[in-house]
Design a protein around this motif. Sequence first.
Motif, PDB file in Angstrom:
ATOM      1  N   MET A   1       5.337 -16.365 -17.863  1.00 21.39           N
ATOM      2  CA  MET A   1       4.654 -17.281 -16.628  1.00 21.39           C
ATOM      3  C   MET A   1       3.176 -16.786 -16.652  1.00 21.39           C
ATOM      4  N   ILE A   2       2.257 -17.580 -16.709  1.00 23.59           N
ATOM      5  CA  ILE A   2       0.865 -17.146 -16.544  1.00 23.59           C
ATOM      6  C   ILE A   2       0.306 -17.641 -15.164  1.00 23.59           C
ATOM      7  N   LEU A   3      -0.228 -16.638 -14.525  1.00 23.88           N
ATOM      8  CA  LEU A   3      -1.097 -17.094 -13.240  1.00 23.88           C
ATOM      9  C   LEU A   3      -2.461 -16.800 -13.517  1.00 23.88           C
ATOM     10  N   TYR A   4      -3.240 -17.835 -13.096  1.00 26.28           N
ATOM     11  CA  TYR A   4      -4.860 -18.100 -13.234  1.00 26.28           C
ATOM     12  C   TYR A   4      -5.170 -17.938 -11.695  1.00 26.28           C
ATOM     13  N   THR A   5      -5.739 -16.780 -11.485  1.00 23.28           N
ATOM     14  CA  THR A   5      -5.910 -16.580 -10.184  1.00 23.28           C
ATOM     15  C   THR A   5      -6.918 -15.281 -10.102  1.00 23.28           C
ATOM     16  N   PRO A   6      -7.647 -15.407  -8.874  1.00 22.10           N
ATOM     17  CA  PRO A   6      -8.517 -14.266  -8.874  1.00 22.10           C
ATOM     18  C   PRO A   6      -8.288 -12.964  -8.241  1.00 22.10           C
ATOM     19  N   LEU A   7      -6.998 -12.936  -7.933  1.00 23.61           N
ATOM     20  CA  LEU A   7      -6.255 -11.886  -7.122  1.00 23.61           C
ATOM     21  C   LEU A   7      -5.810 -10.609  -8.329  1.00 23.61           C
ATOM     22  N   ALA A   8      -5.721  -9.644  -7.775  1.00 23.10           N
ATOM     23  CA  ALA A   8      -5.401  -8.694  -8.792  1.00 23.10           C
ATOM     24  C   ALA A   8      -3.631  -8.676  -8.665  1.00 23.10           C
ATOM     25  N   GLU A   9      -3.318  -7.949  -9.553  1.00 24.24           N
ATOM     26  CA  GLU A   9      -1.863  -8.076 -10.174  1.00 24.24           C
ATOM     27  C   GLU A   9      -1.141  -7.386  -8.824  1.00 24.24           C
ATOM     28  N   SER A  10      -1.753  -6.077  -8.475  1.00 21.38           N
ATOM     29  CA  SER A  10      -1.055  -5.589  -7.263  1.00 21.38           C
ATOM     30  C   SER A  10      -0.997  -6.530  -5.964  1.00 21.38           C
ATOM     31  N   ASP A  11      -2.026  -7.618  -5.720  1.00 25.51           N
ATOM     32  CA  ASP A  11      -1.864  -8.182  -4.637  1.00 25.51           C
ATOM     33  C   ASP A  11      -0.671  -9.398  -4.883  1.00 25.51           C
ATOM     34  N   ILE A  12      -0.324  -9.795  -5.955  1.00 26.65           N
ATOM     35  CA  ILE A  12       0.601 -10.617  -6.065  1.00 26.65           C
ATOM     36  C   ILE A  12       2.023 -10.113  -6.172  1.00 26.65           C
ATOM     37  N   PHE A  13       2.138  -8.874  -6.937  1.00 25.35           N
ATOM     38  CA  PHE A  13       3.432  -8.023  -6.891  1.00 25.35           C
ATOM     39  C   PHE A  13       3.134  -6.815  -6.520  1.00 25.35           C
ATOM     40  N   PRO A  14       3.067  -6.564  -5.099  1.00 28.34           N
ATOM     41  CA  PRO A  14       2.753  -5.302  -4.508  1.00 28.34           C
ATOM     42  C   PRO A  14       3.806  -4.225  -4.953  1.00 28.34           C
ATOM     43  N   THR A  15       3.165  -3.017  -5.045  1.00 25.82           N
ATOM     44  CA  THR A  15       4.135  -2.086  -5.609  1.00 25.82           C
ATOM     45  C   THR A  15       4.432  -0.720  -4.286  1.00 25.82           C
ATOM     46  N   GLU A  16       3.147  -0.788  -3.605  1.00 24.44           N
ATOM     47  CA  GLU A  16       3.346   0.002  -2.424  1.00 24.44           C
ATOM     48  C   GLU A  16       2.414  -0.624  -1.250  1.00 24.44           C
ATOM     49  N   GLN A  17       2.907  -0.257   0.028  1.00 25.52           N
ATOM     50  CA  GLN A  17       2.232  -0.823   0.998  1.00 25.52           C
ATOM     51  C   GLN A  17       0.885  -0.581   1.308  1.00 25.52           C
ATOM     52  N   LYS A  18      -0.143  -1.419   1.665  1.00 31.85           N
ATOM     53  CA  LYS A  18      -1.404  -1.074   1.827  1.00 31.85           C
ATOM     54  C   LYS A  18      -1.533  -0.859   3.311  1.00 31.85           C
ATOM     55  N   GLN A  19      -2.823  -0.346   3.811  1.00 37.52           N
ATOM     56  CA  GLN A  19      -2.928   0.063   5.068  1.00 37.52           C
ATOM     57  C   GLN A  19      -3.550  -1.177   5.617  1.00 37.52           C
ATOM     58  N   PHE A  20      -2.815  -2.233   6.110  1.00 35.86           N
ATOM     59  CA  PHE A  20      -3.190  -3.642   6.507  1.00 35.86           C
ATOM     60  C   PHE A  20      -4.042  -3.311   7.863  1.00 35.86           C
ATOM     61  N   ASP A  21      -3.871  -2.334   8.742  1.00 35.61           N
ATOM     62  CA  ASP A  21      -4.845  -2.054   9.737  1.00 35.61           C
ATOM     63  C   ASP A  21      -6.172  -1.959   9.389  1.00 35.61           C
ATOM     64  N   LYS A  22      -6.568  -1.537   8.424  1.00 33.09           N
ATOM     65  CA  LYS A  22      -7.855  -1.157   8.238  1.00 33.09           C
ATOM     66  C   LYS A  22      -8.444  -2.332   7.014  1.00 33.09           C
TER      67      LYS A  22
END
Length: 73
Positions: free
Chosen positions: A1-22
């Motif tokens: 499957m190919i995704l054409y998107t400006p988002l990073a791979e980590s945004d689509i398939f997150p491996t760790e939790q970001k600090q969403f409060d910041k």
Amino acid sequence: MILYTPLAESDIFPTEQKQFDKCKTIMYQGSMLEVEQQDDGSLRILQLLSTDPQDYLNNSLNPGEIISTNLID
């Protein structure tokens, strides 16, 4: 499957939790940016979210650049 998107791979398939409060997404100089709130109130650019190639040539939109909160659209 190919995704054409400006988002990073980590945004689509997150491996760790970001600090969403910041982290948040804002519009700055007509471009969408993912930024992180700094302790002094300024914002540090994490990622440019754009499909316009000209946006990537703008040095003020590079990841790591600090922008002031009073300059936000």
